[in-house]
Scaffold this active site. Structure first.
Site, short mmCIF file in Angstrom:
data_model
loop_
_atom_site.label_atom_id
_atom_site.label_comp_id
_atom_site.label_asym_id
_atom_site.label_seq_id
_atom_site.Cartn_x
_atom_site.Cartn_y
_atom_site.Cartn_z
N SER A 164 0.81 -1.23 0.08
CA SER A 164 -0.01 0.01 0.17
C SER A 164 1.02 1.23 -0.10
O SER A 164 1.60 1.50 -0.95
CB SER A 164 -0.97 -0.01 1.28
OG SER A 164 -1.90 1.02 0.90
N HIS B 134 -8.42 -4.53 -0.92
CA HIS B 134 -7.10 -3.66 -0.51
C HIS B 134 -5.86 -4.52 0.25
O HIS B 134 -4.89 -4.66 -0.02
CB HIS B 134 -7.08 -2.38 -0.10
CG HIS B 134 -6.22 -1.55 -0.12
ND1 HIS B 134 -5.64 -1.18 -1.37
CD2 HIS B 134 -5.08 -1.11 0.81
CE1 HIS B 134 -4.51 -0.38 -1.07
NE2 HIS B 134 -4.36 -0.45 0.46
N ASP C 173 -10.14 -3.79 -5.39
CA ASP C 173 -9.65 -2.61 -4.67
C ASP C 173 -10.36 -1.50 -4.61
O ASP C 173 -10.37 -0.86 -5.54
CB ASP C 173 -7.96 -2.33 -4.90
CG ASP C 173 -7.08 -1.81 -3.96
OD1 ASP C 173 -7.77 -0.92 -3.39
OD2 ASP C 173 -5.92 -2.02 -3.69
C1 MLT Z 1 -1.19 6.00 -0.22
O1 MLT Z 1 -1.61 7.12 0.47
O2 MLT Z 1 -0.40 5.74 -0.30
C2 MLT Z 1 -2.54 5.08 -0.86
O3 MLT Z 1 -3.65 5.82 -0.68
C3 MLT Z 1 -2.60 3.85 0.30
C4 MLT Z 1 -2.67 4.18 1.69
O4 MLT Z 1 -1.81 4.17 2.20
O5 MLT Z 1 -3.83 4.23 1.91
#
Ligand code: MLT
Length: 222
Positions: free
Chosen positions: A116, A197, A166
């Site tokens: 992520s 996700h 996702d």
């Molecule tokens: C990010 O901010 O890198 C993406 O939206 C994934 C997350 O951290 O939630």
């Protein structure tokens, strides 16, 4: 478990290879990059499963979003503060270079494993600091930024672990990231899971098999 340490403004943990025996001497360092709200302890158990015998380097993101650690600032979900991202990508790259020196593993390749937010900064490391990473596993990554010109990533293996359902990352954004990396010369393997996700066992199994093909077979033939 060892204590966290600090280097160039990054809190982190380092787990050395269990034994500098012949069979593990060429394992890469796994650079473990957690998701939003995680910390430097999160991915260590996974790192041990993914490539047994690899040294693990696991920093904590230096941004706090209402107490949740991240690797760079965002303006809204999926909308990044690109200036901050660029600056923190270089700071993280400098940290990695200093940390591998400090822990005596500077000769080994470094392979990022990010989830992520951690996958997004790993993608940014590939795009802005070519040469730092010998490969990357990017789980639930999106395009972090589009550098001009694109870097030369010829032959760098990248596993993109994406999810069809996702809610945070549109499928075409993942396709765009794969295309950007391929255009830069990276050797991209894109794998889709029928899930959301969150990370699944299938993601982990797939990454372990991919890492083993690249960094274990090669050793056994030498
Ligand atoms: C990010 O901010 O890198 C993406 O939206 C994934 C997350 O951290 O939630």
């Amino acid at each position: 478990m060892q204590e966290s340490a600090e280097l160039l403004g990054h809190r982190y943990r380092f787990v050395p290879a269990p034994r500098a025996g012949r069979e593990t001497a060429r394992r890469p360092v796994l650079l473990l990059l957690h998701g939003t709200g995680g910390d430097e302890a999160d991915l260590l158990p996974l790192g041990e499963l993914l490539l047994p015998g690899a040294p693990l380097l696991s920093p904590r993101g230096t941004v706090s979003e209402q107490g949740a650690a991240r690797f760079f600032r965002r303006l809204a979900p999926g909308v990044f503060d690109v200036e901050d991202l660029i600056q923190r990508t270089h700071a993280l790259a400098d940290f990695v270079q200093a940390a591998v020196e400090r822990h005596g593993v500077a000769g080994r390749p470094v392979v990022a494993v990010g989830y992520s937010n951690g996958a997004n900064i790993a993608a940014s490391l590939l795009l802005l600091r070519p040469g730092l990473l010998a490969g990357a596993v990017l789980w639930r990554a999106m395009v972090p930024l589009e550098p001009e010109p694109l870097p030369d990533l010829t032959g760098t293996p990248v596993l993109l672990g994406a999810a069809r359902f996702d809610p945070m990352i549109p499928n075409d954004n993942v396709e765009w990231l794969a295309a950007l990396l391929r255009k830069s010369g990276a050797s991209v393997t894109l794998r889709w899971q029928d899930t959301g996700h969150g990370l699944t066992q299938a993601d982990v199994r797939e990454a372990a098999a991919w890492l083993a093909t690249l960094w274990t077979d090669e050793e056994s033939t030498q």
